[in-house]
Scaffold this motif. Structure first.
Motif: not given
Length: 842
Positions: A455-461
């Protein structure tokens, strides 16, 4: 001037162009070299010897012009071969590889070249199996097999289709890959990929990737050591569903060793421009058997698919795609089984057909085949908690299934594995409920974490990009921390001010299970270990076939009594590379009269293979050394020490020999040796006796009563014997010592019990094996000698009879035992020479 131009043409001074980046690379690689040395990473493989070559070779190689790098890499490989193997063996290995390389380029058809190569390989295989006389050193053949057994297949395959001109240096480098000299288990590097990935990216980027892979491999190897040394429970501790699950999972996690070694190898090759692709891809996160097959050891999977699967599939496709896929996949897994055994043949010198191997590859092959044929329904792209829960459940189910299969593969037999699995039945209903609730809770917790992450893919990238950019700093900080901790200063600080010690982390020592397996190998038969997650295969790899168990030689005769076998009289032979001689009474000793004369003080010595002197000559046995020392003293007495010790004998056997043999020689003293694993040997001998002779142990009525009371049958496993005999452990020792003392009192013999420790790396005796032998012997009325510190201040591996035999001491070890035993005995013998004292001296 011409010299200047020539020099400029050879060099490409990267340290001038990118000084900071190159310095960072050198620091990281230097720290990795230090950690490998300080923590003795895979010391059996001698990585510590290769790493200085890699470090200095990388610096020189990176600063050469690109056209000079391939020949330099070959020279560096040749140098490493000579360094590790020695000049003579190195020349033999290089010559043999060059011969096979030349055969690949003969002006004949592929079939004729293949026949010639297979024929020559067959001859070398006979040397490796020691069927033919030892013409080639075993270590040379091991490395030769590792280099050629799969790579030459891929090389011949690609030669059929190769159209472009390939530099001779690159062709040779494919066979002389630098780390191959120390890693017998080596990635199946594809020839075409090897060519195409050579400096296929910016060189600094390739070098940093290599460092990262080596760091990752080092991390896996350190993590493996922690799990192996501390977190794999002993088999005897597996008593219910929780301990079974812990054993199965921790044993499977030891695959980190393979992952670590292969990552380290690929990382080294990247340092020299060979930017080979990923070899593992998060295999613990596979969501099915087909997915696991695609993620685990990718090089191996690509090899069997290219060479075997595709040709089979296209031949069978006429009968339908499903039939072709199913049949080709199953055949490939049968080939997998054969090739893995073929690989272990070159490493260990034996091709064994184990039922567990067949079952593992058969079951795994069927599961992968079914997984491939099932429709791959990925569902909707919409991200939901339900989807994440299903994904986590699939990953968990795959992990558990593979772990169970792995436990089957590493088991010595199917019966052992079934016995292990049956321990789950000892669990209560409450334990099973708690286990299932724990598993479900685990799924929900991990699913929640997975849902949050996605749900927080942007932070993961962003996190992944940051980690990638900061990799050099991470490597330097963590490696520096390890260097400080592993240094003498760091170890002293932790020992003085910390609450724990890193000493147990500085080496990979055999854990309880492998120590037990190694000991079983000496007691029953030499161990044949094919599990690369255990250090045992490296130890056994060095074993000479001449190092046979005593009972498999012509030096013994079988008996109808509890002893099972005895030494033959008047034997002169070589046993385990040492001169072995018995006298007319069948003792490994010099000749003595049956009865002592009036001026002689006679001592009878009872023991096992250590006291018999397995691995050393007659004159080097501590018994002979002590006798010489006693007789060389300024004293009128003459001492005779009669060595009744024989391999595979224990306390019960000593009682039998005392009663039926020793008393005939009228000794004044009886010295009996005991060891830390005495109870283990007793239980195994009872099991063996029941299997071969039945339950009628007439000389041991107390043992016979226990056998009948517990209904011990020949078909019971050793673990069951331990379980049923555990309540009688102290009673068996007490009764045995009591009967020994009675016989000694009747014949005026002074009994002395000597405790001698083990030389094995892990000599800590598990609680289920421990017996307070000295205490029980004292209570029975024996004099006792505690020699538990006899090996202190001496590296244990310097005292082993052979690198693969840590159970028996060498000549130096016997000298230490002799000196200590002499010091303990001399005053005692003089003090008690005139007065018989059969009871314990307070």
């Amino acid at each position: 001037m011409s010299g200047h131009h020539h020099s400029a043409g050879m060099l490409n001074i990267i340290m001038r162009k990118h000084p900071k980046t190159f310095l960072s690379l050198c620091i990281q690689l230097g720290l990795i070299t230090c950690v490998v040395s300080l923590f003795n990473i895979e010391e059996h493989l001698a990585i510590h010897k290769l790493m200085p070559v890699v470090f200095s070779g990388f610096i020189l190689h990176a600063n050469l012009a690109k056209r000079w790098r391939p020949p330099f890499f070959l020279i560096l490989s040749f140098f490493s071969i000579g360094l590790i193997l020695g000049l003579q063996q190195g020349v033999i290995l290089i010559t043999l590889v060059l011969v096979f390389f030349a055969l690949c380029h003969l002006p004949y058809s592929l079939l004729r070249r293949s026949i010639i190569i297979i024929s020559l390989a067959g001859v070398l295989a006979l040397f490796r199996a020691e069927v033919l006389p030892n013409m080639f050193p075993i270590k040379v053949l091991v490395v030769l097999g590792s280099i050629l057994m799969f790579r030459i297949i891929l090389y011949l395959y690609e030669l059929q289709y190769e159209k472009e001109q390939v530099n001779i240096w690159q062709r040779l480098n494919y066979f002389f890959l630098l780390p191959n000299i120390i890693f017998p288990i080596f990635p199946v590097v594809d020839y075409k990929t090897f060519k195409n990935t050579y400096y296929n990216q910016a060189e600094l980027k390739i070098y940093q990737r290599g460092i990262n892979l080596m760091f990752k491999g080092l991390f896996h190897l350190m993590l493996y050591r922690v799990i192996y040394n501390f977190y794999v429970p002993a088999l005897t501790e597996v008593i219910g569903i929780f301990s079974l699950a812990w054993f199965v999972i921790s044993s499977y996690l030891l695959i980190l060793r393979l992952s670590g070694m292969l990552h380290f190898i690929i990382g080294i090759l990247c340092l020299f421009g060979y930017n080979l692709p990923e070899i593992f891809n998060n295999y613990f996160l596979a969501r099915g058997f087909g997915d696991f097959w695609r993620r685990i050891n990718i090089y191996w999977k690509d090899f069997v698919i290219k060479i075997f699967y595709y040709p089979l599939f296209f031949r069978l496709r006429k009968k339908g795609t499903v039939f072709a896929t199913f049949s080709a996949t199953l055949i490939v897994f049968a080939i997998n089984w054969f090739l893995h055994n073929y690989q272990w043949f070159w490493i260990m010198g034996e091709f064994s057909i184990a039922p567990t191997d067949l079952l593992f590859w058969g079951i795994f092959g069927v599961l992968v085949t079914v997984s491939v044929l099932l429709p791959n329904n990925k569902g909707t792209d919409e991200h939901t908690y339900r989807r994440d829960f299903i994904l986590v459940s699939q990953v968990t189910a795959t992990f558990i299934s593979i772990a169970l299969l792995w436990s089957l593969w590493i088991s010595p037999s199917l019966a052992s594995w079934l016995s292990l699995m049956a321990t789950a039945g000892n669990s209560s209903v409450q334990d099973i409920v708690y286990f299932l609730l724990g598993l479900v809770s685990f799924l929900f917790i991990i699913s929640s974490i997975q849902y949050f992450i996605c749900s927080h893919q942007g932070y993961i990238e962003l996190y992944q990009q940051t980690v990638h950019r900061s990799a050099p700093y991470r490597n330097i900080i963590l490696l520096s921390f390890c260097v400080v901790l592993g240094s003498n200063m760091g170890l002293s600080f932790l020992h003085q001010y910390g609450s724990f010690s890193l000493s147990t982390m500085m080496k990979t020592r055999l854990n309880h299970n492998d120590t037990q397996s190694q000991f079983n190998g000496y007691y029953q038969d030499m161990l044949k270990d094919k599990n690369f997650s255990s250090p045992l295969w490296q130890i056994q790899q060095q074993r000479s076939k001449s190092w046979a168990p005593l009972r498999k030689t012509s030096l013994i005769k079988k008996t109808d009594n509890m002893l099972m076998y005895q030494l033959l009289p008047n034997q002169n032979a070589i046993f385990r590379t040492a001169f072995f001689q018995t006298n007319r009474f069948g003792l490994r000793d010099k000749e003595y009269p049956l009865l002592p004369d009036n001026n002689s003080t006679r001592i009878a010595l009872l023991g096992g293979s250590i006291e018999m002197g397995a691995g050393v000559a007659n004159t080097e046995i501590f018994e002979a050394l002590v006798e010489d020392k006693l007789n060389s003293a300024q004293d009128s007495r003459h001492y005779e020490i009669l060595n009744f010790a024989t391999g595979e004998k224990n306390t019960l056997h000593h009682l039998y020999r005392l009663k039926h043999e020793v008393i005939d020689f009228q000794p004044r003293y009886l010295v009996i040796f005991q060891h830390s694993r005495e109870w283990l040997v007793i239980v195994k001998s009872i099991q063996k006796f029941i299997k071969e002779k039945g339950s009628q142990a007439h000389d041991f009525p107390f043992v016979e009563n226990i056998i009948k009371k517990e209904n011990l049958q020949p078909n019971l496993k050793l673990e069951e014997y331990f379980k049923r005999l555990e309540p009688y452990k102290h009673e068996i020792f007490q009764q045995t010592f009591k009967r020994m003392l009675t016989i000694c009192q009747q014949h005026e013999i002074v009994p002395i019990l000597v405790y001698l420790p083990s030389l094995e790396q892990n000599n800590q005796v598990p609680s289920w094996q421990y017996v307070p032998i000295l205490g029980l012997a004292k209570k029975a009325g024996f004099h006792t000698i505690d020699m538990s510190t006899v090996y202190d201040n001496h590296p244990k591996n310097s005292l082993w009879a052979a690198p693969w035999d840590s159970h028996h001491p060498n000549a130096q070890g016997h000298q230490l035992i002799a000196q200590r035993l002499y010091d303990e005995l001399v005053g005692f013998l003089y003090l008690n020479s005139n007065e018989y004292t059969p009871s314990l001296s307070k």
